[in-house]
Design a protein around this motif. Sequence first.
Motif, mmCIF file in Angstrom:
data_model
loop_
_atom_site.group_PDB
_atom_site.id
_atom_site.type_symbol
_atom_site.label_atom_id
_atom_site.label_comp_id
_atom_site.label_asym_id
_atom_site.label_seq_id
_atom_site.Cartn_x
_atom_site.Cartn_y
_atom_site.Cartn_z
ATOM 1 N N GLU A 110 -74.314 17.617 -14.936
ATOM 2 C CA GLU A 110 -73.327 17.619 -13.862
ATOM 3 C C GLU A 110 -72.000 17.067 -14.365
ATOM 4 O O GLU A 110 -71.940 16.330 -15.360
ATOM 5 N N ARG A 111 -70.940 17.420 -13.641
ATOM 6 C CA ARG A 111 -69.628 16.817 -13.847
ATOM 7 C C ARG A 111 -69.374 15.865 -12.681
ATOM 8 O O ARG A 111 -69.551 16.243 -11.510
ATOM 9 N N ASP A 113 -67.243 11.850 -11.434
ATOM 10 C CA ASP A 113 -66.318 10.755 -11.714
ATOM 11 C C ASP A 113 -67.109 9.462 -11.855
ATOM 12 O O ASP A 113 -68.102 9.236 -11.141
ATOM 13 N N ARG A 165 -63.651 11.205 -15.690
ATOM 14 C CA ARG A 165 -64.323 12.417 -15.217
ATOM 15 C C ARG A 165 -65.064 13.004 -16.416
ATOM 16 O O ARG A 165 -64.441 13.368 -17.415
ATOM 17 N N VAL A 166 -66.381 13.047 -16.309
ATOM 18 C CA VAL A 166 -67.197 13.428 -17.455
ATOM 19 C C VAL A 166 -68.188 14.509 -17.053
ATOM 20 O O VAL A 166 -68.570 14.638 -15.882
ATOM 21 N N ARG A 167 -68.583 15.259 -18.034
ATOM 22 C CA ARG A 167 -69.718 16.172 -17.894
ATOM 23 C C ARG A 167 -70.829 15.618 -18.770
ATOM 24 O O ARG A 167 -70.634 15.393 -19.970
ATOM 25 N N ARG A 169 -75.316 15.106 -19.392
ATOM 26 C CA ARG A 169 -76.713 15.391 -19.081
ATOM 27 C C ARG A 169 -77.378 14.077 -18.703
ATOM 28 O O ARG A 169 -77.400 13.129 -19.501
ATOM 29 N N VAL A 199 -72.839 12.222 -23.020
ATOM 30 C CA VAL A 199 -71.624 12.919 -22.620
ATOM 31 C C VAL A 199 -71.566 14.268 -23.322
ATOM 32 O O VAL A 199 -71.820 14.376 -24.528
ATOM 33 N N ILE A 203 -63.806 13.834 -22.477
ATOM 34 C CA ILE A 203 -63.739 12.967 -21.295
ATOM 35 C C ILE A 203 -62.314 12.975 -20.765
ATOM 36 O O ILE A 203 -61.360 12.789 -21.520
ATOM 37 N N GLU A 204 -62.166 13.151 -19.461
ATOM 38 C CA GLU A 204 -60.857 13.086 -18.816
ATOM 39 C C GLU A 204 -60.679 11.699 -18.215
ATOM 40 O O GLU A 204 -61.501 11.259 -17.402
#
Length: 724
Positions: A110-111, A113, A165-167, A169, A199, A203-204
Amino acid sequence: MSSALVQVAARAEHFLESAGYDRGPWAVIGLAAGIAAWFSGANIWQWLGTIALALGIALVGFGLLRRDGAYTLLRQALMVMGIAVALGCMLVWAKAWMIGARPIARPMVERFDARVLAREDLPAQHKVRLIVAAREPGTGRAIAVRLGLDADHDRPELAEGALLRVRARLVPPAPPMLPGGYDFARSAWFAGLSATGSVLGPIEVLEHGSSDGPIKRVQRRLSQHVRLQLDGSPGALAAAFASGDRGAIAPEDEDAMRDAGLTHLLSISGLHVSAVVAAGYVIALRLLALFPWLALRIRLPVMAAGFGAGAGIGYTLLTGAQVPTIRSCIGAVLVLLALALGREPLSMRLIAVAAAAVLLIWPEALVGPSFQMSFAAVIAIVALHGTDRLRAFFAPREEAIWQRGLRQITGLLLTGVVIELALMPIGLFHFHRAGVYGALANVVAIPLTTLASMPLIALALLFDAVGAGAPFWWLAGKSLELLLALAHWTASMPGAVTMLPAMGHGAFGLFVAGGLWLALWRGRVRLWGFGPAAIGLILLAFIKPPDLLISGDGRHVGITGESRSELLVLRQTRSDYTRDNLLEQAGMDGETRLLDDWPGAQCTQGFCAIRLNRGGRNWQLLLARGTAFAEERALAAACERTDIVVAARYLPRSCKPRWFKADRRMLDQSGGLSIDLSRQSVDSVAQREGEHGWWSPPEPRPWRPRPQATGSEDADAASATIRP
């Protein structure tokens, strides 16, 4: 009371009086017993039963209350132990209920915050570990997550307080892979972690962090400064001693320290805190004594104790204030307080106070190896040096310097041997291995660390303030190189490591009971403690590894007994965690070997078949290793000719082996398995976890056939491998 009960009560009272009953230490043992009973209990009824039984024992003690004051010690013992056991069980139960973090239901990508709560640098693994607060995707529940990040993707903005804000597992915290293995799910429950993960992609950074706190910032800068002054492994060890940062220690060095019995030197605990506190006390006492006006008006030991306590507390905060360090700091401060008050500085009562302080705040620490090893070592030291013969041996006397030195070395060696004997059952229970030559290695390593390495590091840091620390860094590096050389040499000696399969709770409990009996009673009655320890040793001698080890996902299977030095495995893996778990539970320190390469196994693309002779009979095994679903009729025919079937996927109900089937449906509920074919017994992770909150198997799902074009051929091949 009847005459028989009166006689029993009188004998018990006489025993408690003659054996030196002290309610303080025994109250803490009762508290620990209640905590252990909650962890070992399987469900709420067993926990309530423990509490009810303990309170019933306390009521029996209250019922012995008599106006003539008879049975005072017996009444105290029953009441104190009963109340303490009930309190311990309720305490850990309440904490688990209040702070336990329910794990996420399933793995997901998932993505989301997340706010950074903490970070840990792991240079030796080329990783950064972040603890973040986030909302669970799908439910919106507030959760804490531990994320792993490759060091190449690290950025200065990823500091505490940053909004990202990361995507990633995410997976639930892992339960033990096999019965008796490390239970990360339990540790995560009490740490408040609901998921772990890695991750994926960049990473934003939505908000920059407010940087680390002042103590964390000093700790990180200190670790980086030390590693700049000393390269390689000595620098990593020096950083660990100075700041508590173990992230740069190479895995091979950690393994060598562990196998040499020196791993306790890497964790900031009693040895390091005691050295800092003692140094602070002695230095303050010497400096204060230089001022006669002050020495005549103030008790210098009291003031020096304050400086020593301040040094210990500061060192504890600087090194991260982990539970083992806090525990050691509490003990060291209590010793200083006893010295200031003119009391015995090392006693069982003092140890009991320190243990109670830890258990009341962190009751879950009881089941961890750190707590057990720390207090076992200290209890062994106090019990040994409290005996009359050792007191006489160490008593001051007129003798030559070489005789005094020889006596001190003998005492140090004897203390090391006793400590190793006390720690060996704990090491075997938790890690399935123990260093044999640890006592000898510690005779050199402990003085080298406390009298050379740590003082030299402190002097180097002090003289760095004026740019003159280089000579001290060189000396510190040489001392640490010597420590590492000692560890690698000891670990490489033949028979340096004893490996053992998973030790049962019964044998471990016998060792604990025997050790505490030896330590806490006085006189010849304490020798009875050798009885339980001897029984535990006999049980260890008859421990044999399970014949089959099956991981909770069914993908990894280990077979013992076919080769002395190799563990047969269904799949090779790049995961050190998986391989180490299989070897440890098998009690082996060798290598793994694929079933494909074993002459006694017959393998196709999707299945392996092997015949084992155990307990006077042949056992036919069919192990699925492919992902393709076989045609149901062919698979059912193969299952009928098989005793045990293992698969990582759901098998149809028509697959009915003669004795046991471990497919995805069963393994989801049971977790990892260890199977003893001779006794025809199966041990599972679920049996050991019980109804504790951190064990949450998924809901069973029905099997749905998914025919594949090649399934029938693969099933026919599997069936052919097991035809008589």
